[in-house]
Scaffold this active site. Sequence first.
Site, mmCIF file in Angstrom:
data_model
loop_
_atom_site.group_PDB
_atom_site.id
_atom_site.type_symbol
_atom_site.label_atom_id
_atom_site.label_comp_id
_atom_site.label_asym_id
_atom_site.label_seq_id
_atom_site.Cartn_x
_atom_site.Cartn_y
_atom_site.Cartn_z
ATOM 1 N N GLU A 1 -12.117 12.248 1.045
ATOM 2 C CA GLU A 1 -11.901 11.165 0.076
ATOM 3 C C GLU A 1 -10.937 10.115 0.621
ATOM 4 O OE1 GLU A 1 -11.064 14.403 -1.614
ATOM 5 O OE2 GLU A 1 -12.970 14.754 -2.615
ATOM 6 N N PRO A 2 -11.316 9.453 1.702
ATOM 7 C CA PRO A 2 -10.432 8.445 2.283
ATOM 8 C C PRO A 2 -10.477 7.149 1.485
ATOM 9 C CG PRO A 2 -12.517 8.409 3.413
ATOM 10 C CD PRO A 2 -12.612 9.518 2.396
ATOM 11 N N GLY A 3 -9.341 6.504 1.348
ATOM 12 C CA GLY A 3 -9.303 5.154 0.781
ATOM 13 C C GLY A 3 -8.872 4.209 1.878
ATOM 14 N N ARG A 4 -7.573 4.301 2.215
ATOM 15 C CA ARG A 4 -6.972 3.387 3.177
ATOM 16 C C ARG A 4 -7.720 3.327 4.508
ATOM 17 N NH1 ARG A 4 -1.384 2.429 2.984
ATOM 18 N NH2 ARG A 4 -1.208 4.407 1.898
ATOM 19 N N CYS B 1 9.771 -16.257 -8.457
ATOM 20 C CA CYS B 1 11.208 -16.386 -8.726
ATOM 21 C C CYS B 1 11.920 -15.042 -8.767
ATOM 22 C CB CYS B 1 11.414 -17.122 -10.036
ATOM 23 S SG CYS B 1 10.492 -18.651 -10.039
ATOM 24 N N GLU B 2 11.876 -14.306 -7.704
ATOM 25 C CA GLU B 2 12.757 -13.144 -7.554
ATOM 26 C C GLU B 2 12.852 -12.786 -6.076
ATOM 27 O OE1 GLU B 2 11.238 -9.110 -8.659
ATOM 28 O OE2 GLU B 2 10.038 -10.293 -10.048
ATOM 29 N N TYR C 1 -5.175 -1.268 -0.881
ATOM 30 C CA TYR C 1 -4.046 -1.332 -1.818
ATOM 31 C C TYR C 1 -3.411 -2.721 -1.795
ATOM 32 C CZ TYR C 1 -4.786 3.671 -1.519
ATOM 33 O OH TYR C 1 -5.361 4.913 -1.529
#
Length: 439
Positions: A288-291, A358-359, A387
């Site tokens: 189950e690879p994502g990346r 703005c942070e 991601y």
Amino acid sequence: MHRFQYAGNALHCETVDLAAVARLYGTPTYVYSAGTVEDNYRRLAGSLDGLDVQVCYALKANSNLALLRLLANLGAAFDFVSGGELRRVQAAGAKVNRSVFAGVGKTEADIRLALEAGIFAFHVESEPELARINHVAGQLGRKAPVAIRVNPDVDARTHAKITTGKSENKFGIPLAFAAAAYAAAAKFPHLEVKGLQMHIGSQLTAVGPFFEAVEKLIPLAQQLQRDHGITYFSLGGGIGVVYQDALASGSSSWWEALPPDQRPITPEAYGAALTPLLRPLGLKLLLEPGRFMVANAGVLLARVEYLKRGQGRNFLILDAAMNDLVRPAMYDAYHEIVPLQRDTSRRALKVDVVGPICESSDCFAKERMLQELGEGEYVAFLSAGAYSFAMASRYNVRPLPAEVLVRGSNFELVTARESFEQMIAGERIPAWLKQGNQA
Ligand code: LLP
């Protein structure tokens, strides 16, 4: 290996000049290489030599419909974690009968949707979840196929926020309780015990933790084969990718130049380590690879708005921000940043690469050496296929970025940049407020 490289001084994806994409569709825009996804899929699917393998792509990494369809056409099934992800797979025109449903908090509605769609199995994370799936399956007059996610308590040696296989993590059922959980599952009338599942973390850069986890679970797998007739072992995802040297890692010579013990994990190394352990079991294997499937297949294009020279610091202010790519702000993640037009005659400048939000956490890189760039020029964030768009938000009322898919010399817009009207479409001002005074 990936297909992003300079041709002359212009950064290309496959044979498409990325500056042309930026000019045509604007920025920030994600660009994906279909050829890289295909290579990644084929390498991983073939890594457990001679074993019966089904790749179930974890679409939380990137659920773009065109990419889902590309992977489905290659033979991938899917690993989803919500009813929404399941529906995305269907919207991409793919079947779900070889796909699995993971996650610690499946709702009754999600379980019903998955049962009605006829998924391959639920990957269950707790005893109350077994009871809930049994209950919903009973209402529908069906048997729900299940595997239990067992937590092998190994250290994945990755970032604390993405490690999952230690006993202090919320995931899975501890190995010591697994046999009892399976015995409980077998007693539920509307469940069918089909497999064993593990997933120990994400962005693993070495094979060792995978080996250790599989080795720990093998006696359980054998016991479950005898006692419950399980037919598959799901190994989860977690194979890491190269972020630091992302551009160079596109060439095979980069890998070959490294001493073997310092080479980042490859599907080949993963397969070579695990195949001898897994072969004697004779079980079907799910990955189950994502990346791994998409990270190095994507870049984020951004435009330079200003070069601001501060006191002892230079800020390269882009039109992309933490809402478009949150990994640096959230995980201190490193993404290589390169100009779309390389000019070796210019001097290198030390800059903080920041967005307009703005942070202070809206910072992609601190004190990065980059060719001096000015307004209107473009940069690419590498290894931004996983991601990245999937975690984008509308913070500061910034629209979700556009997405483009490249194949060879062709490219096509696969997600239009969100319009202002789309951003506010679901919102309503109550009638009682409309009668109020306006400033
Ligand atoms: N299976 C399960 C049960 C998972 O929880 C995950 C990822 C995967 C498979 C896929 O793992 P992969 O092959 O992608 O490592 N947002 C973080 C990563 C979170 C991973 C969550 N679970 C990041 O940007 O690094």
